[in-house]
Write a protein that holds these residues in place. Structure first.
Motif, PDB file in Angstrom:
ATOM      1  N   ARG A 151      -4.591  42.682   9.986  1.00  0.00           N
ATOM      2  CA  ARG A 151      -3.960  41.465   9.483  1.00  0.00           C
ATOM      3  C   ARG A 151      -4.945  40.631   8.672  1.00  0.00           C
ATOM      4  N   GLN A 152      -6.205  40.612   9.076  1.00  0.00           N
ATOM      5  CA  GLN A 152      -7.214  39.911   8.289  1.00  0.00           C
ATOM      6  C   GLN A 152      -7.375  40.551   6.913  1.00  0.00           C
ATOM      7  N   LEU A 153      -7.390  41.876   6.877  1.00  0.00           N
ATOM      8  CA  LEU A 153      -7.487  42.582   5.599  1.00  0.00           C
ATOM      9  C   LEU A 153      -6.310  42.233   4.697  1.00  0.00           C
ATOM     10  N   THR A 154      -5.116  42.232   5.258  1.00  0.00           N
ATOM     11  CA  THR A 154      -3.925  41.916   4.470  1.00  0.00           C
ATOM     12  C   THR A 154      -3.980  40.491   3.949  1.00  0.00           C
ATOM     13  N   GLU A 155      -4.456  39.586   4.784  1.00  0.00           N
ATOM     14  CA  GLU A 155      -4.526  38.177   4.391  1.00  0.00           C
ATOM     15  C   GLU A 155      -5.562  37.943   3.296  1.00  0.00           C
TER      16      GLU A 155
END
Length: 388
Positions: A151-155
């Motif tokens: 989710r951090q990567l996507t954000e």
């Protein structure tokens, strides 16, 4: 240079490290009822992978990693992976750790070179995360850590432009440009030459959103097509049939970043003569002006690692990345001194007194100092790391 490159570099190299370790642990696995105390079992393999992955995706560690920052030297990153590889009961000697790091770097370099479009480096990262989750299916807590990183990567990367991804890819290629280590798997598959350089294909799907080469179109000032010229491109290209999924679950389409060790075969590494000379030259040049910042970076990262210590007097199990102990010993003796890496042992525990000392020294780094003072501070931190 992109300040958003470090998380992608760390996660992809970490994924390749786990692929190699899993393959070697499986190759040396002994059934539990027949294993001696100094031999590996399936339980040991899962325990090692769980401990390393849990450390790798530690929340505080990821928070530090995702902060915008420049890439650091190969030696600084190598120190992080040395620490990470020994975050469990497994122990690697110097020759095996050298081989492990060589395999990690060359595999990811190959993936970056073949990346169809700059944005697809994110799909390569997702492939690594998908495979890592396969190692920890029975550990929901660690699975949650990996999903949080996804989710951090996507954000962070979901809204970047094509130009920003191109800058990230260029930063990665600069990092890898002087590494030409021959890997037996790549040599056998004829994707690497004997000098350690990779062979780029002239066939297969073109990047998503692009056309098969062979046509030049001319446009006027109004954007209208006025002329079309066809030419022979000399390759065997086909259109991409669909784009890879950037969701938590989905078909990535791109196979780069998947586990190439799923077929059990020995993998050897050899340093080419050109690469030896370049590495020797690089290590003997003037000191890196970012040395102090690199030490600060390592201190922050290691401070975020919650290393699980083996309970009781249980000794660490040794893992050999070579086929025999004799090969490992020969590799250790024949490797040039210029290419040897000194391992800095850092105790990253939650001891309050040590954390306060680390915070104090980190605070000193934030103070504007004279050039002659900064070098001594860097030396002080390095000395502190050696004492831990």
């Amino acid at each position: 240079m992109s300040v958003r490159t470090l998380p992608l570099l760390f996660l992809n190299l970490g994924g390749e490290m786990l692929y190699v370790l899993d393959q070697r642990l499986r190759a040396q696995n002994i059934p539990g009822d027949k294993a001696r105390k100094d031999e590996w079992t399936e339980v040991d393999r899962k325990r090692v992978l769980n401990d390393i992955i849990s450390t790798m995706f530690n929340r505080k560690f990821m928070e530090e990693l995702f902060k915008p920052q420049e890439l650091y030297s190969k030696k600084a990153l190598r120190t992080v992976y040395d620490r990470l590889a020994h975050a469990s009961i497994m122990r690697l000697n110097q020759a095996s750790m050298d081989k492990l790091y060589d395999l990690m770097t060359m595999a990811f370099k190959y993936q970056v070179l073949l990346c169809p479009r700059p944005k697809d480096v994110l799909l390569i990262t997702f492939n690594h995360l998908d495979s890592i989750k396969g190692f920890i299916q029975d550990s929901p807590t660690i699975l949650h850590q990996v999903d949080e990183t996804f989710r951090q990567l996507t954000e962070v990367y979901g809204s970047l432009s094509a130009g920003e991804f191109q800058m990230i890819r260029q930063t990665l290629l600069i990092f890898f440009q002087d590494l030409h280590i021959r890997v037996s798997t790549f040599l056998k598959d004829k994707v690497q030459n004997s000098n350690g350089r990779f062979v780029l294909p002239v066939s297969g799907p073109v990047p998503w959103g692009t056309e098969v080469p062979g046509v030049i179109r001319m446009f006027n000032g109004k954007g209208e097509e006025v002329e079309k010229i066809e030419f022979k491109h000399g390759g065997n290209y086909i259109p991409a049939y669909k784009e890879g999924s950037f969701e938590l679950y989905g078909d990535r389409v791109l196979k780069l970043g998947t586990n190439m060790y799923s077929v059990n075969r020995p993998v050897e590494t050899h340093m080419s003569a050109t690469s030896k000379g370049l590495a020797s030259t690089q290590e003997n040049i003037a000191p890196n002006p970012l040395a102090k910042e690199e030490l600060n970076f390592l201190a922050r990262l290691m401070g975020g690692m919650e290393i699980k210590k083996p309970s009781g007097p249980e000794p660490g199990f040794r893992l050999n990345l070579f086929m025999t102990d004799e090969e490992e010993e020969h590799a250790a003796q024949s490797r040039p001194e210029d290419l040897s890496y000194e391992v800095i042992n850092i105790q990253a525990t939650q001891d309050q007194q040590r954390n306060e000392e680390l915070a104090r020294i980190m605070g000193e780094f934030e103070i504007t100092e004279q050039p002659e003072q900064s070098a001594s501070k860097g030396d002080d931190l390095l000395a502190m790391m050696d004492r831990l």
